[in-house]
Motif scaffolding. Sequence first.
Motif, short mmCIF file in Angstrom:
data_model
loop_
_atom_site.label_atom_id
_atom_site.label_comp_id
_atom_site.label_asym_id
_atom_site.label_seq_id
_atom_site.Cartn_x
_atom_site.Cartn_y
_atom_site.Cartn_z
N PHE A 1 0.83 -1.20 0.00
CA PHE A 1 0.00 0.00 0.00
C PHE A 1 0.87 1.25 0.00
CE2 PHE A 1 -4.00 2.03 0.32
CZ PHE A 1 -3.91 3.08 1.22
N ASN A 2 1.97 1.23 0.71
CA ASN A 2 2.86 2.39 0.80
C ASN A 2 3.41 2.76 -0.57
OD1 ASN A 2 4.32 4.44 2.18
ND2 ASN A 2 6.15 3.15 2.14
N GLU A 3 3.76 1.76 -1.39
CA GLU A 3 4.26 2.03 -2.74
C GLU A 3 3.22 2.77 -3.56
OE1 GLU A 3 5.57 -1.54 -4.57
OE2 GLU A 3 7.14 -1.96 -3.08
N LYS A 4 1.98 2.30 -3.47
CA LYS A 4 0.90 2.93 -4.22
C LYS A 4 0.59 4.33 -3.69
CE LYS A 4 0.48 -0.60 -6.87
NZ LYS A 4 0.99 -0.52 -8.26
N VAL A 5 0.65 4.49 -2.38
CA VAL A 5 0.41 5.81 -1.79
C VAL A 5 1.43 6.81 -2.28
CG1 VAL A 5 0.56 7.13 0.38
CG2 VAL A 5 -0.79 5.03 0.28
N ARG A 6 2.69 6.41 -2.34
CA ARG A 6 3.73 7.31 -2.83
C ARG A 6 3.47 7.69 -4.29
NH1 ARG A 6 8.55 7.71 -0.07
NH2 ARG A 6 8.69 6.53 1.88
N GLU A 7 3.07 6.72 -5.09
CA GLU A 7 2.77 7.01 -6.50
C GLU A 7 1.61 7.99 -6.62
OE1 GLU A 7 4.05 2.56 -8.13
OE2 GLU A 7 2.06 3.39 -8.59
N MET A 8 0.54 7.74 -5.85
CA MET A 8 -0.63 8.62 -5.93
C MET A 8 -0.31 10.04 -5.47
SD MET A 8 -3.95 6.32 -4.82
CE MET A 8 -3.20 5.51 -3.40
N LEU A 9 0.44 10.17 -4.39
CA LEU A 9 0.78 11.51 -3.90
C LEU A 9 1.72 12.23 -4.86
CD1 LEU A 9 1.15 10.87 -0.06
CD2 LEU A 9 -0.68 12.10 -1.23
N ASN A 10 2.62 11.49 -5.49
CA ASN A 10 3.50 12.11 -6.49
C ASN A 10 2.69 12.65 -7.67
OD1 ASN A 10 5.86 11.66 -5.07
ND2 ASN A 10 6.30 9.69 -6.08
N LEU B 1 -0.50 13.55 -7.59
CA LEU B 1 -1.26 14.70 -7.12
C LEU B 1 -0.39 15.95 -7.01
CD1 LEU B 1 -3.46 13.06 -4.32
CD2 LEU B 1 -4.26 14.00 -6.49
N GLU B 2 0.83 15.78 -6.50
CA GLU B 2 1.72 16.93 -6.37
C GLU B 2 2.17 17.46 -7.73
OE1 GLU B 2 3.50 15.41 -2.06
OE2 GLU B 2 4.76 15.34 -3.87
N GLU B 3 2.45 16.54 -8.66
CA GLU B 3 2.83 16.96 -10.01
C GLU B 3 1.69 17.70 -10.69
OE1 GLU B 3 4.36 15.04 -14.25
OE2 GLU B 3 4.14 13.76 -12.49
N THR B 4 0.48 17.17 -10.51
CA THR B 4 -0.70 17.83 -11.09
C THR B 4 -0.87 19.24 -10.52
OG1 THR B 4 -1.81 15.70 -11.36
CG2 THR B 4 -3.20 17.67 -11.41
N GLN B 5 -0.66 19.37 -9.21
CA GLN B 5 -0.76 20.68 -8.57
C GLN B 5 0.24 21.66 -9.16
OE1 GLN B 5 -2.92 21.79 -6.20
NE2 GLN B 5 -1.96 23.80 -6.38
N HIS B 6 1.47 21.19 -9.39
CA HIS B 6 2.49 22.05 -9.97
C HIS B 6 2.12 22.49 -11.39
CE1 HIS B 6 5.03 21.68 -6.57
NE2 HIS B 6 5.44 20.44 -6.78
N GLN B 7 1.58 21.54 -12.17
CA GLN B 7 1.23 21.86 -13.55
C GLN B 7 0.08 22.86 -13.61
OE1 GLN B 7 0.43 18.09 -15.43
NE2 GLN B 7 2.61 17.55 -15.61
N VAL B 8 -0.93 22.64 -12.77
CA VAL B 8 -2.06 23.56 -12.74
C VAL B 8 -1.61 24.94 -12.28
CG1 VAL B 8 -4.25 24.07 -11.58
CG2 VAL B 8 -3.79 21.75 -12.40
N SER B 9 -0.75 24.99 -11.27
CA SER B 9 -0.24 26.27 -10.77
C SER B 9 0.55 26.98 -11.84
CB SER B 9 0.63 26.04 -9.53
OG SER B 9 -0.13 25.49 -8.47
N ALA B 10 1.32 26.20 -12.62
CA ALA B 10 2.11 26.81 -13.69
C ALA B 10 1.22 27.45 -14.74
CB ALA B 10 3.01 25.76 -14.34
N ILE B 11 0.12 26.76 -15.08
CA ILE B 11 -0.83 27.31 -16.05
C ILE B 11 -1.44 28.60 -15.50
CG2 ILE B 11 -3.07 26.94 -17.17
CD1 ILE B 11 -2.34 23.97 -17.32
N TYR B 12 -1.79 28.58 -14.23
CA TYR B 12 -2.37 29.77 -13.61
C TYR B 12 -1.37 30.93 -13.63
CZ TYR B 12 -4.27 32.87 -10.06
OH TYR B 12 -4.74 33.98 -9.40
N GLU B 13 -0.10 30.62 -13.32
CA GLU B 13 0.92 31.66 -13.32
C GLU B 13 1.05 32.29 -14.71
OE1 GLU B 13 2.74 32.97 -10.88
OE2 GLU B 13 1.63 31.78 -9.42
N ASP B 14 0.97 31.43 -15.74
CA ASP B 14 1.10 31.93 -17.12
C ASP B 14 -0.04 32.86 -17.49
OD1 ASP B 14 3.44 30.56 -17.48
OD2 ASP B 14 2.51 28.85 -18.49
#
Length: 317
Positions: free
Chosen positions: A64-73, A75-88
């Motif tokens: 479960f820990n392996e999958k949790v790390r993948e899911m959180l990664n 989610l965090e990557e998605t947050q960065h991409q969305v924030s980058a679009i907003y910044e642009d």
Amino acid sequence: MFEQQLIVFREVAETNNITLAAKKLHMSQPSISLQIQNLEEQYGIRFFDRSNKGVTLTQAGKIFNEKVREMLNILEETQHQVSAIYEDKRGLIQLGATLTIGEYILPHILGYLNRQRPDMDVKIKIANTLSIDQNVLEQRLNIGLIEGPLPKHKKFYAEKFWEDELVVVVPTSHPWANHDRISLEELSKERFVTREVGSGTRKVMEMALKERGLDPSELNITMELGSTEAIKQVVSAGLGFTIISALTVRRECDQKIFKALRIQDSPLYRPLSIITLAQSPQTKEEELFINLLRDHQLLSEILDQDYCSDSFESKIS
């Protein structure tokens, strides 16, 4: 809620200690224990073995820990991409405007904004009210500036930012030019030049005349034209009078080409309004633009001034 549980699980798995995980996440120890317990109950399996020395992952917990790390990664990557679009897009305003606003108000406002905020970009669509309404509704535009009646769709937030007067316009050589006002009765005696059937300006004008007791069919319509500029050319040639927005003939009146007359006893007005989606968040730039429109005194000064003038002071903060 689920994301928070995953974050708690990852921290406990990394520290092997509920107390330490609670300190790092600024949460209480019982809250951490409850989050882990809820996860285990949700999946029907134990993820941690508890002991006096702390907690360790079970075999199921390791998977479960392996999958949790993948899911959180993800989610965090998605947050960065969305924030980058907003910044642009922070410096971009996407708005639509009807013809009168787009031709006779926006150039002044955009010239002013360009001097105050040269980093701000504005993309504009000029179209009729129905098209602007639809584009805002479908989120292709964030702000709409429209003339006349407001849309009744429940998703819209609408507010009036200007009251536009419709005036009788004649060339300065016309006998009416000696007056400042004219009665409704006199209008039917002269040749009338107007916008085409279906025009928003014409619709508002006809509705206003009816409310004041004059049937538009009584007017001596000699020309129906598809643009305000075409009407102005015909009127300046002495081929009739028109009823159009006072904003559209400011310059010609200042230059003594036209004389604008008010309707005696009952001037004609129409609202100019801002429309946005009620639940849609606005960027700082969009808020700045809307607040400028709400500042009636500043907007009046912008419309009265040469927007290219070096003497026009900054009033946006």
